[in-house]
Enzyme design. Structure first.
Site, PDB file in Angstrom:
ATOM      1  N   ARG A   1      20.272 -23.738  21.267  1.00 33.37           N
ATOM      2  CA  ARG A   1      20.877 -23.080  22.435  1.00 33.37           C
ATOM      3  C   ARG A   1      20.788 -23.978  23.678  1.00 33.37           C
ATOM      4  O   ARG A   1      21.730 -24.085  24.452  1.00 33.37           O
ATOM      5  CB  ARG A   1      20.171 -21.727  22.669  1.00 33.37           C
ATOM      6  CG  ARG A   1      20.559 -20.891  23.843  1.00 33.37           C
ATOM      7  CD  ARG A   1      22.040 -20.594  24.096  1.00 33.37           C
ATOM      8  NE  ARG A   1      22.884 -20.426  22.959  1.00 33.37           N
ATOM      9  CZ  ARG A   1      24.119 -20.922  22.899  1.00 33.37           C
ATOM     10  NH1 ARG A   1      24.650 -21.573  23.931  1.00 33.37           N
ATOM     11  NH2 ARG A   1      24.841 -20.775  21.816  1.00 33.37           N
TER      12      ARG A   1
ATOM     13  N   LYS B   1      29.000 -29.151  45.717  1.00 27.37           N
ATOM     14  CA  LYS B   1      28.905 -27.762  45.245  1.00 27.37           C
ATOM     15  C   LYS B   1      28.583 -27.746  43.758  1.00 27.37           C
ATOM     16  O   LYS B   1      29.373 -27.279  42.928  1.00 27.37           O
ATOM     17  CB  LYS B   1      30.210 -27.023  45.560  1.00 27.37           C
ATOM     18  CG  LYS B   1      30.465 -26.908  47.058  1.00 27.37           C
ATOM     19  CD  LYS B   1      31.759 -26.196  47.406  1.00 27.37           C
ATOM     20  CE  LYS B   1      31.939 -26.130  48.915  1.00 27.37           C
ATOM     21  NZ  LYS B   1      33.246 -25.539  49.310  1.00 27.37           N
TER      22      LYS B   1
ATOM     23  N   LYS C   1      30.904 -32.818  60.043  1.00 29.07           N
ATOM     24  CA  LYS C   1      31.693 -31.597  59.925  1.00 29.07           C
ATOM     25  C   LYS C   1      31.743 -30.842  61.259  1.00 29.07           C
ATOM     26  O   LYS C   1      31.107 -31.249  62.230  1.00 29.07           O
ATOM     27  CB  LYS C   1      31.093 -30.704  58.853  1.00 29.07           C
ATOM     28  CG  LYS C   1      31.081 -31.348  57.479  1.00 29.07           C
ATOM     29  CD  LYS C   1      30.543 -30.371  56.459  1.00 29.07           C
ATOM     30  CE  LYS C   1      31.210 -30.561  55.113  1.00 29.07           C
ATOM     31  NZ  LYS C   1      30.820 -29.500  54.168  1.00 29.07           N
TER      32      LYS C   1
ATOM     33  N   GLU D   1      35.317 -35.061  59.058  1.00 30.97           N
ATOM     34  CA  GLU D   1      36.231 -33.981  58.712  1.00 30.97           C
ATOM     35  C   GLU D   1      37.079 -33.634  59.926  1.00 30.97           C
ATOM     36  O   GLU D   1      36.550 -33.391  61.010  1.00 30.97           O
ATOM     37  CB  GLU D   1      35.418 -32.754  58.287  1.00 30.97           C
ATOM     38  CG  GLU D   1      36.254 -31.553  57.906  1.00 30.97           C
ATOM     39  CD  GLU D   1      35.393 -30.327  57.599  1.00 30.97           C
ATOM     40  OE1 GLU D   1      34.500 -30.447  56.736  1.00 30.97           O
ATOM     41  OE2 GLU D   1      35.595 -29.287  58.231  1.00 30.97           O
TER      42      GLU D   1
ATOM     43  N   ASP E   1      41.084 -31.458  56.320  1.00 32.03           N
ATOM     44  CA  ASP E   1      40.669 -30.172  55.787  1.00 32.03           C
ATOM     45  C   ASP E   1      41.719 -29.091  56.000  1.00 32.03           C
ATOM     46  O   ASP E   1      42.190 -28.870  57.128  1.00 32.03           O
ATOM     47  CB  ASP E   1      39.355 -29.744  56.449  1.00 32.03           C
ATOM     48  CG  ASP E   1      38.726 -28.571  55.706  1.00 32.03           C
ATOM     49  OD1 ASP E   1      38.738 -28.589  54.453  1.00 32.03           O
ATOM     50  OD2 ASP E   1      38.238 -27.643  56.368  1.00 32.03           O
TER      51      ASP E   1
END
Lengths: 283, 283, 283, 283, 283, 283
Positions: free
Chosen positions: C104, C139, C171, C201, C222
């Site tokens: 597994r 992510k 950002k 960004e 973006d």
């Protein structure tokens, strides 16, 4: 300025804990536990016994705090500050058992980091007036890289890559395998992401010409004499960042920096900096 | 002789693994993985670029083996052997990717340990002809104590205690708490087991007299001038082992050793030894 | 091509070991230990039940080997290869207890990594004929970043930065603090080393203009519509690498890639790729 | 209800710490450390960008707290609550550096756990009105099993066994070794303790009959069509708990649940749930 | 029979490694490293000095192997076998340094596990002729639970739950919170998965009646006298598994087993078993 | 007196954490989480059910604190204090879930450590009136050495060495390799540092004579009868510390101590001490 780069505590907490455990062994500080009562309070300060440059105050403070969370430390010199003999770097107050048990670990970190910052500051001073910067290498103490890179920043130096995975540096052994500079750079460009810079080590102006033709972000000019470096900088003419390495010491640094290279790469900053002499004085 | 004390691999395996992981980061050796094919074989040797003393061959070998178990290393200089520039310390053969990826880690360990052994050998040489020995302290690099203590042995030195729990060393801060030498030693004798030696640091001949009266195994004669040391040795007259510390350097060592003390304690062996210059050459 | 980037085993060995321990718990595989004799041998193969893309063969093999070093695995599909239902990815032979106990865990890794490679391959296919590349983000699944980034490469994608310390990405929250693009980039240039790329960004063409004026290595465009993206690419005109992000899916990817951007950044590659359906069949 | 099952923090603290370290690498968040002053305060909230189900609030909060103990989080949605786009899940306030450095890690956990809870809730909804429950499997992300099982509970599902050692599940490979259902169950009964339940996977009604004869606690009815499942449920008639598995999806779930089985086992809950789209908004 | 339950090596490898490191400390076996040459070979056998029951052969073998992979051990008594004074449990051959350094660790594990198996065997013998079994508890040595549970099996006993998460055991403190047996069991049934058994501790026949009414898998009959136990068994009449606990010793065990209970729960098996006396003899 | 030797928390924190994790498994305390509300508060006390000696209060307190930092424990018996049945050792108050989940771990540590202290106290009592002391050995539970050595001190005993690296103990196997006592001691003196004591095990008065001739710090008189021990003590006459070992039990201890030996070495203190019976009572 160095303050901007203080690394978060989570990055060095385990390193400090392991260092305490290494010193405490299985049984702890036999001397202190035998002699000092558990209620006894100690108040002292860490003092410089040599001139130098401060680095690592949070690391030393953490050594005491991990030993006993009630120990209070007060920083009296910021990281990056110049130190004179007799200067107090920080004060420490709290349970005497814990402070005496953590003393050596705290000083071992602090002496080493201040030593690196101090040596870096000497190099920075040696090239004052030029446009060059001093950078460290990966020749760091196993286990202490992030802290030692931080100490270099405290001394006014800058950091080269932190490891094998945050920038590409193509060296002679890689070129030997690839067969040519062009082939080596091509393979790299096909493999690594676009957020990664590519640096190439060259030994000759001929190699440098090939590097410029294929295009790299940084050229490492290895073991070149000042006159060759000067020619190299002219050839590069802003097409890449230039970095000199090999045989750089406090005597030769100024002449190398005067060639117009952007950075001097100095392994000794981290692999051979002597410890700064510090002590914990009561009172 | 140093061979007798080779520490078992299980004691430094994790240290070497962590050092590799520190350098490899999340992504591994981007340069090598991009350029070198997985089947490519590398054959090379680690060469001294300075004279010095060998230490740490198994540690360097392990760095390569942990990277790839099929890498073969052959030791050509035993730990403790003298090194000349150009001497081959060990040969390395196996998958090129793994060897180039582990190279810096192996050299960082080896350079540091050889550096410590080399500096120790200088001190041992400096006091040749006396009956004294050179010993290290707890001023070691956090995380590397056992390896650095081993390097001291490779250089011909001896080891002081490994940590806070394998011997007692009563210092000024302890005496201040206890109130007197007699009280401090008494508390220790009531607390620690009979397998533990007790050492006391004294700054004056007066303190020494008290130490001899109460009885300790070792006296640390701190920051005494040679003439005072000589008197101290006479006073002790075999009732305890004598150890000198404080301000000992390569210039002062011979005179201090000539006073008849049993050991010279030198923190610089581990906290300030410059790295020995080594390189990995192909072929 | 992906083979060039196989990460060394030392980087994922602990992850695989922890996954086995998580499944085995305190007592091990009660079912298998109760029913299967210790001498029993199992021979089987891991088979695809869906079409997809191969990734993670060494990870799955390691799960079996860590359980029992005598298990033999033979890879029948290289990482990066296309898979059809019924294809055998690898064969496994050895002690039945160990194979059934590790099954597994091996499949959990393999199914996830093949799933990511498969989804990446779909995106790559969707933009075929353009000059753009597909890149992943941060992510990723906690604990599996390096493996998931590798799976993206197996699917034909490229990697964005591996973490917060190998490239700069400025950002909106950073800009809000700095007050302006110029100030933000200036602070970064003063702080990070010269081996680090800087990405910014931008949400509007106005911001883009400021970014180009101050100069950055990469611009992240973006949430721009294709027509805006096209204008942005024109404005950039080779002065920076361009990357589109926000709302990219398999339907919109082709139109976005057709705008001329260099890269499409797709978080879903790692955060939402369904597992590839695989099974371990006896025989 | 899910609140009853919140796992203690000690069980996931190390997982969260490792995730932070994975993202921070050696050097920490270069962008944030360069731009944001150490005294800067950030105030924001985590907002849903999609409808879904809440899960993992304590895990996300811990990511911030481990980065800096002074960060305050306030939960505004309980685990298990329904989420609408624009809903605030939690607010975060504290040192800006630490919050921005931990943001991605917190969101990676939260997005994944909410994604699992959301998908589970869809399955629960799909079988509303029947007596069946939805259960997860061991097809979880390596390293995250306990958290993912918790997310399933938040979505209204129930948990199957957590690993190989807390219940017995006899599958086809085990039966092949044992030779018969009777022999397999007998061996298990002789080996495992009386606190352990025994489940047996059957593919046919014939096997089911044997299972009932020998007696087991649970039967897993694998890959049976609804009409077969209905007959199986009749045959079992309360002598064992019944569980259906194989090819269950949101379309087929209702029909399977309507057969009267006690549980539907759905691997996709944990191996293929897409991330829930979340963001950290300032203010 | 015990062989069926040998736990996989991966489950105890770290435990053995930590035990070696605990004994070796920072410096290793000073005595052996000083006296024994690195090439010296030792050949010996581990011998019982008391009668008892064998358990833990693979654990002891692993202690030697982790110290030096070239050490060969040959098992001469299977786990579960009866031992007489003078019996050789296993032979050991290989590098003398490594064998002597690992000797104490190997014997500490083996003596403890054989001690538990031996005491268990005494209890099993004491109730021979009844239908009851002997089971252990969670009163195990911190860190050694899986190994100690295994030793109980080697002695002929069976295992109760391995921890807090693999079965439910409702005790008096839980009942006090819930208010009634019915409420407690209801809450449990609503919360835990269907693969988990539920056990309830009762002190009186009245409580037992309530337990049977609500229905549980196992009843723990705590501190009841034999005559009460007999009545309890009659009341249960096969509706639940019965387990007696409290004040069971080698004298009282037979009478308790004769009451017809299914299991006797004996904490002393793991918390108070004396070590079996073993030694490593040369030759 | 034992208080002087309380080992710092950092030395046992990881041991306690691992023990909690071992018991909690993947899912935590299913029973408690199902039945007890998260806001529920528990107040109770740990009570002795047998007479004995207290040891380990900080270890038990830490088990509760690591589970939930808000749990308050108040110590009502100091380590080293005598305990009577019914005595409260400590009170515990805080979240009921956390207290019930940590209860068994806290009691497992406390019962074991009190058990060791209690047995030690019996031995100390048995030799009252003589000048001898009781010392423990390295026959400790793997992983718990420092805690068990501490418990011996709480019972009034003293500690022998903590591991293989803090003192030398030359045994028969070492002598066999070295060829003679003189050779063995010489090798040791050449290898180990001057802070390390040297002990030699002798079986006969003849060996003892050789030991005294070559000079060692401690002689271990192994398996000698009282009359031989008496002669041995006379021969030693203060030239070394004397220690008796082998076959010492509560019956024989007084006669052995009466021979004038300095210490009686008793392995049973740590390897065979029965647990002290303790319980956590509500209210």
């Amino acid at each position: 300025m160095a303050g901007r780069f203080e690394i978060p505590k989570i990055l060095f907490e385990n390193t400090v804990r392991q260092a305490l455990l290494e010193d405490l062994g299985r049984g702890g500080d036999l001397t202190t536990l035998s002699i000092v009562e558990s209620e006894s309070i100690f108040s002292g300060r860490i003092v410089a016994r040599q001139p130098g440059r401060m680095a690592g105050r949070r690391v030393a403070a953490l050594a005491f705090e991990l030993m006993d969370a009630s120990i209070q430390t007060v920083q009296t010199r910021a990281d990056g500050a110049a130190l004179q003999p007799g200067d107090t770097l920080m004060t420490v107050e709290g349970p005497a058992r814990a402070i005496l048990s953590a003393e050596r670990t705290a000083l071992n970190f602090l002496g080493r980091l201040c030593g690196i910052a101090s040596l870096t500051a000497h190099y920075v001073e040696a090239i004052r007036g030029t446009n060059a910067g001093i950078v460290c290498t990966r020749k760091t103490t196993p286990g202490l890289r992030a802290l030692e890179k931080y100490a270099v920043r405290c001394g006014g130096g800058a950091n080269h890559r932190f490891g094998l995975d945050d920038a590409v540096l193509i060296k002679d052994n890689h070129l030997a395998v690839a067969g040519s500079i062009e082939e080596a750079v091509t393979r790299v460009r096909q493999s690594v992401g676009h957020t990664v810079k590519v640096e190439l080590e060259v030994d000759t102006l001929d190699q440098l010409q090939q590097a410029l033709t294929v295009g790299v972000d940084i050229v490492l000019l290895d073991n070149m004499k000042p006159e060759t470096l000067r020619k190299a900088v002219e050839m590069v003419d802003g097409q890449a960042i230039t970095e000199a390495s090999g045989g750089i010491n406090l005597e030769s640094a100024a002449a190398i920096a005067a060639t117009g290279v952007d950075y001097l790469s100095v392994g000794a900053l981290t692999h051979s900096a002597p410890c700064l002499d510090l002590g914990l004085d009561a009172g």
